[in-house]
Structure formats: structure tokens, C-alpha cells
Design a protein around this motif. Structure first.
Motif, PDB file in Angstrom:
ATOM      1  N   ILE A 104       0.875  -1.173   0.000  1.00  0.00           N
ATOM      2  CA  ILE A 104       0.000   0.000   0.000  1.00  0.00           C
ATOM      3  C   ILE A 104       0.912   1.223   0.000  1.00  0.00           C
ATOM      4  O   ILE A 104       1.822   1.335   0.828  1.00  0.00           O
ATOM      5  CB  ILE A 104      -0.932   0.021   1.228  1.00  0.00           C
ATOM      6  CG1 ILE A 104      -1.832  -1.215   1.218  1.00  0.00           C
ATOM      7  CG2 ILE A 104      -1.758   1.295   1.263  1.00  0.00           C
ATOM      8  CD1 ILE A 104      -2.678  -1.369   2.461  1.00  0.00           C
ATOM      9  N   GLU A 105       0.664   2.111  -0.924  1.00  0.00           N
ATOM     10  CA  GLU A 105       1.461   3.335  -1.015  1.00  0.00           C
ATOM     11  C   GLU A 105       1.355   4.097   0.309  1.00  0.00           C
ATOM     12  O   GLU A 105       0.248   4.304   0.831  1.00  0.00           O
ATOM     13  CB  GLU A 105       0.943   4.187  -2.173  1.00  0.00           C
ATOM     14  CG  GLU A 105       1.814   5.342  -2.537  1.00  0.00           C
ATOM     15  CD  GLU A 105       3.142   4.908  -3.118  1.00  0.00           C
ATOM     16  OE1 GLU A 105       4.139   5.544  -2.778  1.00  0.00           O
ATOM     17  OE2 GLU A 105       3.173   3.946  -3.907  1.00  0.00           O
ATOM     18  N   PRO A 106       2.488   4.502   0.896  1.00  0.00           N
ATOM     19  CA  PRO A 106       2.443   5.182   2.197  1.00  0.00           C
ATOM     20  C   PRO A 106       1.595   6.454   2.198  1.00  0.00           C
ATOM     21  O   PRO A 106       1.006   6.812   3.225  1.00  0.00           O
ATOM     22  CB  PRO A 106       3.909   5.509   2.476  1.00  0.00           C
ATOM     23  CG  PRO A 106       4.679   4.526   1.668  1.00  0.00           C
ATOM     24  CD  PRO A 106       3.843   4.240   0.461  1.00  0.00           C
ATOM     25  N   ALA A 107       1.482   7.138   1.075  1.00  0.00           N
ATOM     26  CA  ALA A 107       0.690   8.360   1.009  1.00  0.00           C
ATOM     27  C   ALA A 107      -0.801   8.077   1.169  1.00  0.00           C
ATOM     28  O   ALA A 107      -1.565   8.959   1.574  1.00  0.00           O
ATOM     29  CB  ALA A 107       0.935   9.088  -0.304  1.00  0.00           C
ATOM     30  N   LEU A 108      -1.221   6.845   0.890  1.00  0.00           N
ATOM     31  CA  LEU A 108      -2.632   6.506   1.003  1.00  0.00           C
ATOM     32  C   LEU A 108      -3.033   6.060   2.400  1.00  0.00           C
ATOM     33  O   LEU A 108      -4.234   5.971   2.704  1.00  0.00           O
ATOM     34  CB  LEU A 108      -2.971   5.386   0.005  1.00  0.00           C
ATOM     35  CG  LEU A 108      -2.789   5.736  -1.475  1.00  0.00           C
ATOM     36  CD1 LEU A 108      -3.041   4.507  -2.321  1.00  0.00           C
ATOM     37  CD2 LEU A 108      -3.698   6.879  -1.864  1.00  0.00           C
ATOM     38  N   LEU A 109      -2.053   5.764   3.241  1.00  0.00           N
ATOM     39  CA  LEU A 109      -2.365   5.338   4.597  1.00  0.00           C
ATOM     40  C   LEU A 109      -2.850   6.528   5.424  1.00  0.00           C
ATOM     41  O   LEU A 109      -2.426   7.666   5.238  1.00  0.00           O
ATOM     42  CB  LEU A 109      -1.120   4.718   5.248  1.00  0.00           C
ATOM     43  CG  LEU A 109      -0.652   3.411   4.632  1.00  0.00           C
ATOM     44  CD1 LEU A 109       0.666   2.979   5.250  1.00  0.00           C
ATOM     45  CD2 LEU A 109      -1.692   2.320   4.797  1.00  0.00           C
ATOM     46  N   VAL A 110      -3.740   6.259   6.364  1.00  0.00           N
ATOM     47  CA  VAL A 110      -4.277   7.313   7.210  1.00  0.00           C
ATOM     48  C   VAL A 110      -3.184   7.751   8.172  1.00  0.00           C
ATOM     49  O   VAL A 110      -2.565   6.939   8.849  1.00  0.00           O
ATOM     50  CB  VAL A 110      -5.505   6.796   7.984  1.00  0.00           C
ATOM     51  CG1 VAL A 110      -6.029   7.859   8.922  1.00  0.00           C
ATOM     52  CG2 VAL A 110      -6.578   6.334   7.019  1.00  0.00           C
ATOM     53  N   ASN A 111      -2.964   9.047   8.239  1.00  0.00           N
ATOM     54  CA  ASN A 111      -1.963   9.606   9.145  1.00  0.00           C
ATOM     55  C   ASN A 111      -2.592   9.764  10.531  1.00  0.00           C
ATOM     56  O   ASN A 111      -3.520  10.537  10.703  1.00  0.00           O
ATOM     57  CB  ASN A 111      -1.458  10.948   8.609  1.00  0.00           C
ATOM     58  CG  ASN A 111      -0.218  11.399   9.345  1.00  0.00           C
ATOM     59  OD1 ASN A 111       0.216  10.756  10.283  1.00  0.00           O
ATOM     60  ND2 ASN A 111       0.343  12.509   8.886  1.00  0.00           N
ATOM     61  N   LYS A 112      -2.082   9.061  11.529  1.00  0.00           N
ATOM     62  CA  LYS A 112      -2.671   9.079  12.868  1.00  0.00           C
ATOM     63  C   LYS A 112      -2.173  10.225  13.719  1.00  0.00           C
ATOM     64  O   LYS A 112      -2.607  10.409  14.838  1.00  0.00           O
ATOM     65  CB  LYS A 112      -2.395   7.748  13.563  1.00  0.00           C
ATOM     66  CG  LYS A 112      -3.091   6.584  12.891  1.00  0.00           C
ATOM     67  CD  LYS A 112      -2.897   5.322  13.668  1.00  0.00           C
ATOM     68  CE  LYS A 112      -3.620   4.181  12.974  1.00  0.00           C
ATOM     69  NZ  LYS A 112      -3.555   2.951  13.723  1.00  0.00           N
TER      70      LYS A 112
END
Length: 114
Positions: free
Chosen positions: A104-112
Motif C-alpha cells: 500500500i502506497e504510504p501516502a494513502l495510509l491514514v496519518n494518525k
């Protein structure tokens, strides 16, 4: 007169499941050297058997984690990705019907941190 006992195969003598005679024949057919020792065939057979058992064990754990009863090519692919040593050995191996490498592209992960 005593009855003749059948000869024990080289695999039985070595305590292996994989066929030592067949591996020896394949090694001779490859013309690796002028002569091929039976010890070399036993060693290679033992290594192949160990690698297969290790891969199936890790694949079985992966299948069980996915709540499946059977090991599929996808489970083999995921197991090769998860295990560090097997991942290095089979790095450039293509598993037919194994799917793509999970990423999964890191930019698409939700930033907590927000």
C-alpha cells in the motif's frame, strides 16, 4: 534356503522421502562433472527436502491464518514474502497464480498524528 530380502533404496538408507536415485540421475544428465558422487546426490536431496518442508510449513501457517483448510499458491506467495530467509532465497521467483506482492502506497495510509 533363506529368502532374498529386497534391497533398500538409497532414499531409505539416507532416511529421506525424496528420491536420491532420481536426483543423482539428473545431476549426471546435467554434466556437472565427469563423475558425480552418491554423497553429493544425498546431500542435494536432503537440502531439497528440507527446503520443501520449510516452505510447506510456513505456507500452512499462512493458510491457517487466513482461515483456510488448503494451501493455495497465494499462501505460498505470502509465506515466501513473510519469511526472511525464504524471501531472500526466492526473491526473484514467480509463483503462478500467486497474485501480486501486497503493498500500500504510504501516502494513502491514514496519518494518525493529525
Amino acid at each position: 534356503m533363506s529368502a532374498k530380502r529386497p534391497k533398500a533404496s538409497r532414499s531409505v538408507k539416507a532416511g529421506l522421502v525424496f528420491p536420491v536415485g532420481r536426483i543423482c540421475r539428473y545431476m549426471k544428465a546435467q554434466n556437472l562433472a565427469k563423475r558425480v558422487s552418491i554423497r553429493a546426490a544425498v546431500y542435494l536431496t536432503a537440502v531439497l527436502e528440507y527446503m520443501t518442508a520449510e516452505m510447506l510449513e510456513v505456507s500452512g501457517i499462512t493458510a491457517r491464518a487466513n482461515k483456510k483448510q488448503r494451501i493455495t499458491s497465494r499462501h505460498i506467495r505470502l509465506a515466501l514474502e513473510d519469511d526472511e530467509l525464504l524471501g531472500k532465497i526466492f526473491d526473484r521467483t514467480i509463483v503462478p497464480h500467486g497474485g501480486v506482492r501486497p503493498f500500500i502506497e504510504p501516502a494513502l495510509l491514514v496519518n494518525k498524528t493529525r
